[in-house]
Enzyme design. Structure first.
Site, PDB file in Angstrom:
ATOM      1  N   LYS A 232      56.168  27.943  67.802  1.00 40.14           N
ATOM      2  CA  LYS A 232      55.044  27.364  68.532  1.00 40.14           C
ATOM      3  C   LYS A 232      54.122  28.445  69.133  1.00 40.14           C
ATOM      4  CE  LYS A 232      57.138  22.901  68.616  1.00 40.14           C
ATOM      5  NZ  LYS A 232      58.516  22.486  68.766  1.00 40.14           N
TER       6      LYS A 232
ATOM      7  N   ASP B 179      67.311  28.041  72.500  1.00 37.69           N
ATOM      8  CA  ASP B 179      66.228  27.656  71.600  1.00 37.69           C
ATOM      9  C   ASP B 179      64.981  27.507  72.461  1.00 37.69           C
ATOM     10  OD1 ASP B 179      64.412  26.582  69.903  1.00 37.69           O
ATOM     11  OD2 ASP B 179      65.663  24.928  69.197  1.00 37.69           O
TER      12      ASP B 179
ATOM     13  N   TYR C 114      66.646  18.998  70.042  1.00 34.82           N
ATOM     14  CA  TYR C 114      66.152  19.142  68.668  1.00 34.82           C
ATOM     15  C   TYR C 114      65.969  20.610  68.354  1.00 34.82           C
ATOM     16  CZ  TYR C 114      63.003  18.796  64.621  1.00 34.82           C
ATOM     17  OH  TYR C 114      62.428  18.912  63.382  1.00 34.82           O
TER      18      TYR C 114
HETATM   19  C1  LIG Z   1      59.517  22.367  67.525  1.00 34.29           C
HETATM   20  C2  LIG Z   1      60.905  22.808  67.759  1.00 34.29           C
HETATM   21  C3  LIG Z   1      61.701  23.333  66.729  1.00 34.29           C
HETATM   22  C4  LIG Z   1      61.267  23.340  65.303  1.00 34.29           C
HETATM   23  O1  LIG Z   1      60.159  24.149  65.069  1.00 34.29           O
HETATM   24  P1  LIG Z   1      59.273  23.898  63.737  1.00 34.29           P
HETATM   25  O2  LIG Z   1      58.264  24.984  63.804  1.00 34.29           O
HETATM   26  O3  LIG Z   1      58.744  22.513  63.875  1.00 34.29           O
HETATM   27  O4  LIG Z   1      60.199  24.028  62.588  1.00 34.29           O
HETATM   28  C5  LIG Z   1      62.933  23.847  67.062  1.00 34.29           C
HETATM   29  N1  LIG Z   1      63.375  23.839  68.333  1.00 34.29           N
HETATM   30  C6  LIG Z   1      62.655  23.326  69.343  1.00 34.29           C
HETATM   31  C7  LIG Z   1      63.185  23.372  70.733  1.00 34.29           C
HETATM   32  C8  LIG Z   1      61.407  22.785  69.091  1.00 34.29           C
HETATM   33  O5  LIG Z   1      60.698  22.239  70.097  1.00 34.29           O
END
Ligand SMILES: *Cc1c(COP(=O)(O)O)cnc(C)c1O
Length: 436
Positions: free
Chosen positions: A274, A246, A151
């Site tokens: 995060k 990511d 994701y």
């Molecule tokens: C949470 C997450 C996102 C998205 O971040 P948001 O701040 O919710 O838009 C993208 N990539 C990874 C791996 C994530 O865990």
């Protein structure tokens, strides 16, 4: 599919959810919070402190989601709160540069091996969306490879999770995402080295970027194999494609320098979110200087934000990163992580339940699955119904786990050894109740 919980939640949460559902789609501002994967009514939170959440019915729960990752220092850390308050008193947004932004940029660059230059944004989604655009702009290529079960936020071109190990061109996962938006997205199976090699031989010179979670949290905790990392690094370098880690979830969690530092593999670009915002809305993307210099106004790739580098968010992020650097929690997180992993595995085995506990540092998932989970096809075979019963059983014991089999749990430095033992005892009880 999902059993209705026999545990009845607090009356106030039920009333609050009724009200919210009339006002917001599904009653929430982000879908996972609605408990769709476990059934029942979400708990509404009143406040949080250290390792605990307190709901509006006055119940105290040991929190294992930590706002889905950011709260590595525990909730309401006094120094982070103080930094937020002090920043807010000086005004909450200027739309003009501040020295604090450079301070945070220096901290990110010092910590994350691949980052030579960085741009601050407001969320993880914005970070990945921007990184993809920059990769395409820098290479002059269109195609992007992603992996099933990974994701990357709700970026149109990345909202494709369906896929097989064959290199299939993506089909959109959500109504509203056009086939055009995902037409250049290639979805491959995670940890499949052959899939990578095949895609690069089929689309030589056409792939702008490969984006992945170097340890997946978003199908439950699934680490990349060393071989997969090696093949990714070599094939992208040979073809001139940009490798994007990511690390929105893993950044500053698996080590100060994230998964890339822990595994010793340096991507070309990295996305962060995060933890980097210390619980405030903040994301970042960065990487090699020559790639980042493609971004406007140094270069021509457009990316902007009214609230980007917001002083209150920057204060929270900067303070969090300083505390992580000056008083490293990572050895302690490894210790309690291992203890929880072993305790849960022992409890599940004792009850004769098919399971895998998969963990890297302070992220972990207990899969109700007889076999190891290396990709989405494996993860998808897990027993969701059993997870839902486990989840509600644990709520009954005062433990708040991720409300889906396909999310990782997170530890914070405020989770004491006693709390870990308490959680293992709760799980022993709940696993016994899953047998009937
Ligand atoms: C949470 C997450 C996102 C998205 O971040 P948001 O701040 O919710 O838009 C993208 N990539 C990874 C791996 C994530 O865990």
């Amino acid at each position: 599919m999902v059993t209705t919980p026999d545990y009845s939640i607090g009356e106030k949460s039920a009333v609050a959810f009724e009200r919210a559902r009339k006002l917001m789609p599904g009653g929430v501002n982000s879908p996972a919070r609605a408990f769709g994967a476990v059934g029942g009514t979400p708990l509404f939170i009143e406040h949080a402190e250290g390792p605990y959440l307190f709901d509006i019915d006055g119940r105290r729960l040991i929190d294992y989601i930590g706002s889905w990752g950011p709260m590595i220092l525990g909730h309401a850390h006094p120094e982070v709160i103080e930094a937020i308050v002090k920043a807010a008193e000086r005004g909450t947004s200027y739309g003009a540069p501040t020295e604090a932004e450079s301070e945070l940029a220096e901290q990110i660059i010092a910590a994350v091996p691949s980052v030579e230059k960085v741009r601050l944004v407001n969320s993880g989604t914005e970070a990945t969306m921007s990184a993809i655009r920059v990769a395409r702009g820098a290479t002059g290529r269109d195609k992007v490879i992603k992996f099933a079960g990974n994701y990357h936020g709700h970026v149109d071109s990345l909202l494709v999770a369906a896929g097989s190990s064959a290199a299939t061109l993506g089909v959109p996962d959500s109504p509203g995402v056009t086939s055009g938006a995902v037409g250049d997205t290639i979805v491959l199976e995670y940890n499949d080295c052959e899939g990578i090699r095949n895609a690069f031989s089929e689309y030589t010179g056409q792939i702008a970027a490969v984006i992945l979670e170097p340890v997946v949290g978003n199908m439950g905790c699934v680490p990349a194999t060393a071989e997969f990392m090696k093949v990714l690094r070599e094939t992208t370098a040979a073809d001139g494609a940009i490798l994007i880690f990511d690390e929105v979830m893993t950044g500053f969690r698996l080590s100060l320098g994230g998964a890339q530092q822990r595994y010793g593999v340096t991507p070309d670009m990295t996305t962060l979110g995060k933890i980097v915002g210390g619980g405030m809305p903040l994301g970042a993307y960065g990487g090699r200087g020559d790639i980042m210099d493609q971004v406007l106004p140094a270069g021509k790739v457009f990316q902007a934000g009214t609230l980007s580098g917001n002083p209150v968010a920057v204060a929270a992020g900067s303070t969090t990163l300083r505390l992580l650097r000056d008083d490293s929690p990572y050895d302690y997180l490894e210790l309690i992580g291992e203890r929880l992993e072993n305790g849960l595995a022992r409890a599940a085995a004792g009850a004769g339940i098919d399971h895998q506990v998969q963990r890297v540092g302070s992220m972990m998932t207990l899969f109700f699955n007889p076999d190891p989970v290396n990709n989405w096809t494996d993860a998808d075979r897990s027993d969701r119904d059993k997870y839902a019963r486990y989840f509600w059983g644990m709520i009954g014991e005062g433990v708040y786990l991720p409300c889906s089999q396909f999310e990782a749990l997170f530890l914070s430095r405020t989770h004491s050894e006693a709390i870990i033992e308490e959680t293992i005892s709760a799980a022993e009880k709940v696993f016994q109740s899953l047998l009937d």
